[in-house]
Write a protein that holds these residues in place. Structure first.
Motif, short mmCIF file in Angstrom:
data_model
loop_
_atom_site.label_atom_id
_atom_site.label_comp_id
_atom_site.label_asym_id
_atom_site.label_seq_id
_atom_site.Cartn_x
_atom_site.Cartn_y
_atom_site.Cartn_z
N LEU A 278 0.63 -1.50 0.04
CA LEU A 278 -0.28 0.07 0.11
C LEU A 278 0.98 1.94 -0.02
CD1 LEU A 278 -2.63 -1.38 2.64
CD2 LEU A 278 -2.82 -1.30 -0.10
N ILE A 279 2.08 1.12 0.58
CA ILE A 279 2.63 2.48 0.53
C ILE A 279 3.55 2.50 -1.01
CG2 ILE A 279 5.19 2.86 1.32
CD1 ILE A 279 3.97 1.97 4.41
N ALA A 280 3.91 1.17 -1.27
CA ALA A 280 4.60 1.56 -2.13
C ALA A 280 3.00 1.66 -3.73
CB ALA A 280 4.88 0.42 -3.18
N ALA A 281 1.74 1.93 -3.68
CA ALA A 281 0.32 2.30 -4.23
C ALA A 281 0.80 3.96 -3.76
CB ALA A 281 -0.39 1.16 -3.81
N GLY A 282 0.59 4.60 -2.79
CA GLY A 282 1.04 5.97 -2.17
C GLY A 282 2.33 6.15 -2.85
N LEU A 283 2.85 5.80 -2.96
CA LEU A 283 4.80 5.96 -3.40
C LEU A 283 4.23 6.46 -5.45
CD1 LEU A 283 7.78 7.26 -3.81
CD2 LEU A 283 8.55 4.54 -4.00
N ILE A 284 3.26 5.51 -5.78
CA ILE A 284 3.28 5.63 -7.60
C ILE A 284 2.05 6.97 -7.42
CG2 ILE A 284 1.58 4.50 -9.58
CD1 ILE A 284 4.92 2.94 -8.81
N LEU A 285 0.66 7.06 -6.71
CA LEU A 285 0.30 8.66 -6.82
C LEU A 285 1.56 10.00 -6.22
CD1 LEU A 285 -2.53 9.71 -6.90
CD2 LEU A 285 -2.59 9.46 -4.10
N PHE A 286 2.45 9.50 -5.13
CA PHE A 286 2.73 11.23 -5.56
C PHE A 286 3.98 10.80 -6.26
CE2 PHE A 286 7.04 12.26 -4.04
CZ PHE A 286 7.46 13.23 -3.14
N VAL A 287 4.80 10.52 -7.29
CA VAL A 287 4.68 10.15 -8.89
C VAL A 287 4.49 11.03 -9.84
CG1 VAL A 287 6.20 9.01 -10.41
CG2 VAL A 287 6.72 8.45 -8.07
N ILE A 288 3.10 10.20 -9.77
CA ILE A 288 1.74 10.38 -10.56
C ILE A 288 1.88 11.88 -11.05
CG2 ILE A 288 -0.35 10.50 -11.13
CD1 ILE A 288 -0.47 7.71 -10.89
N THR A 289 1.58 12.90 -9.29
CA THR A 289 0.94 14.26 -8.91
C THR A 289 1.80 14.57 -9.25
OG1 THR A 289 -0.64 13.10 -7.72
CG2 THR A 289 0.50 15.54 -6.96
N LEU A 290 3.50 14.08 -8.87
CA LEU A 290 4.61 15.43 -9.02
C LEU A 290 5.05 15.56 -11.28
CD1 LEU A 290 7.15 16.62 -7.66
CD2 LEU A 290 8.18 14.85 -8.47
N ALA A 291 4.58 14.21 -11.27
CA ALA A 291 4.65 14.32 -12.60
C ALA A 291 3.64 15.27 -13.26
CB ALA A 291 4.98 12.83 -13.60
N VAL A 292 2.13 15.46 -13.15
CA VAL A 292 0.91 16.10 -13.19
C VAL A 292 1.55 17.60 -13.41
CG1 VAL A 292 -1.02 17.22 -12.79
CG2 VAL A 292 -0.71 14.83 -13.13
N ASN A 293 2.40 18.28 -12.16
CA ASN A 293 2.91 19.31 -11.97
C ASN A 293 4.06 19.49 -12.70
OD1 ASN A 293 1.00 20.77 -9.29
ND2 ASN A 293 1.14 18.50 -8.76
N MET A 294 4.87 19.12 -12.83
CA MET A 294 6.07 19.04 -13.96
C MET A 294 5.16 19.42 -15.41
SD MET A 294 8.07 16.25 -12.34
CE MET A 294 10.08 17.19 -13.81
N VAL A 295 4.72 18.96 -15.70
CA VAL A 295 3.75 19.38 -16.98
C VAL A 295 2.59 20.49 -16.74
CG1 VAL A 295 2.66 18.02 -18.75
CG2 VAL A 295 3.47 16.42 -17.66
N ALA A 296 2.25 20.28 -16.05
CA ALA A 296 1.64 22.06 -15.17
C ALA A 296 2.43 23.20 -15.84
CB ALA A 296 0.56 21.81 -14.54
N ARG A 297 3.20 22.87 -14.97
CA ARG A 297 4.42 24.07 -15.17
C ARG A 297 5.32 24.39 -16.26
NH1 ARG A 297 3.94 27.74 -12.36
NH2 ARG A 297 5.83 28.04 -12.95
N TRP A 298 5.69 23.07 -17.31
CA TRP A 298 5.95 22.95 -18.50
C TRP A 298 5.26 23.68 -19.09
CZ3 TRP A 298 4.48 20.93 -22.90
CH2 TRP A 298 5.40 20.16 -24.13
N ILE A 299 3.83 23.84 -19.15
CA ILE A 299 2.29 24.05 -20.12
C ILE A 299 2.32 25.43 -20.56
CG2 ILE A 299 0.10 24.50 -20.85
CD1 ILE A 299 0.19 21.66 -20.19
N ILE A 300 3.08 26.07 -18.58
CA ILE A 300 2.89 27.41 -18.22
C ILE A 300 3.66 27.92 -18.78
CG2 ILE A 300 2.75 29.17 -15.89
CD1 ILE A 300 1.14 26.57 -14.39
N SER A 301 4.98 27.34 -18.20
CA SER A 301 6.65 28.52 -18.90
C SER A 301 6.49 28.46 -20.45
CB SER A 301 7.37 27.52 -18.42
OG SER A 301 7.64 26.29 -19.42
N ARG A 302 5.47 27.20 -20.97
CA ARG A 302 5.38 28.04 -22.87
C ARG A 302 4.36 28.69 -23.31
NH1 ARG A 302 3.88 22.92 -26.43
NH2 ARG A 302 4.45 24.35 -28.50
N HIS A 303 3.35 28.88 -22.55
CA HIS A 303 2.65 30.17 -22.18
C HIS A 303 2.28 31.58 -22.25
CE1 HIS A 303 0.30 27.14 -25.32
NE2 HIS A 303 0.57 26.35 -24.74
N LYS A 304 3.36 31.24 -20.85
CA LYS A 304 3.53 32.75 -20.65
C LYS A 304 3.28 34.00 -21.11
CE LYS A 304 7.76 32.55 -18.99
NZ LYS A 304 8.49 31.93 -17.32
#
Length: 310
Positions: A278-304
């Motif tokens: 279950l903790i490993a599942a939480g780690l996967i969710l942590f990585v997914i959330t981190l990846a989503v935020n990194m992609v969001a920052r990249w999109i914002i930097s492209r359009h700012k």
């Protein structure tokens, strides 16, 4: 003011600047340290699940065979929530900021903000006790008339506790987040831009399309990503609304599960390797959330550069 007092005030000001700068630096370092500590804890505790024999993991086919169906379920629920909530939130934000009378806009804005303060368990109870039963006949109609689409294949759930119901509840939960942030961004649009568009003969909608939306695009993306983070990590509402089961392409059948709900439902009685899983599942969710935020920052930097904010 004498030269001595002026010099002492400047010295005190410089000292205050140094103290404030040091405090902000310490706060930033503390956030990074906490984030690193959480990631390190998750990795260490998850190692037994990654290295355990496949037969010892739930399902008997290994960790990744166990985790990928609930990862897909998590993404499906979050995508449903965003597809429903985003256009509604942007429309409500535009109405409050550019169409509604000032008195109505103020009251409506307070109501939207209050929605964010409602505990998630209340949303879950509403979804399980009311929405699921009310929407169940619609699922039956979809199974009879729209079964040619894989997402609406029957048999429809008799209880209405499906991944689609969970997505609808999540959309209500993320709606105030996206609406509030988008409204504040729309209100920050330079008045000169709006007045120039209107002076050139643009209608109100044309003015919004030419001036407000391009300016607010990075802010809208940020608001959507914050809503996505809430949808990905929501626990109690999904646990109450969703009848968990095997992964299925149909949104109106019982089945599917999310990572957060899986952890919440199983962690209290888990022990040994199950805890690590279950903790490993939480780690996967942590990585997914981190990846989503990194992609969001990249999109914002492209359009700012097109936002007008700079």
């Amino acid at each position: 003011m004498t030269a001595t007092s002026l010099t002492s005030s400047r010295g005190a000001g410089r000292a205050g600047d140094k103290v404030f700068s040091g405090a902000t630096l310490a706060a930033g370092c503390l956030i990074l340290a906490v984030l690193f500590g959480v990631a390190l804890f998750l990795v260490i505790q998850a190692i037994p699940a990654f290295t355990a024999p496949a037969a010892d993991i739930q399902g008997g086919e290994g960790f990744f065979a166990y985790i990928w169906p609930i990862v897909i379920g998590t993404l499906i629920a979050a995508i449903i929530a965003l597809v429903i909530a985003t256009p509604v939130a942007i429309g409500v934000a535009l109405f409050i900021s550019h169409y509604a009378p000032r008195r109505l806009a103020s009251g409506l804005g307070y109501v939207i903000d209050l929605l964010a303060a409602i505990p998630s368990v209340i949303y879950g109870a509403w979804g399980a006790a009311f929405l699921a039963h009310q929407i169940s006949p619609a699922y039956g109609w979809l199974a009879e008339n729209m079964a040619w689409l894989p997402i609406f294949q029957g048999p429809a759930s008799a209880t209405g506790k499906t991944i689609l119901t969970a997505g609808i509840v999540l959309s209500v939960m993320v709606l105030p987040i996206i609406t509030s942030l988008s409204r504040e961004i729309f209100l920050q649009t330079p008045k000169l831009h709006e007045e120039a568009a209107l002076a050139l003969g643009a209608t109100r909608w044309e003015m919004i399309k030419m001036s407000v939306l391009p300016f607010a695009r990075p802010g809208i993306i940020s608001a959507i990503m914050l809503g996505l983070g809430r949808a990905l990590g929501e626990t109690m509402a999904v646990a109450l609304v969703l009848s968990s089961g095997a992964l299925t392409a149909s949104l109106i059948q019982s089945g599917n599960q999310t990572i957060a709900a899986e952890i919440a439902l199983n962690f209290p009685e888990a022990s040994g390797l199950k805890v690590s899983t279950l903790i490993a599942a939480g780690l996967i969710l942590f990585v997914i959330t981190l990846a989503v935020n990194m992609v969001a920052r990249w999109i914002i930097s492209r359009h700012k550069e097109f936002s007008g904010a700079n």
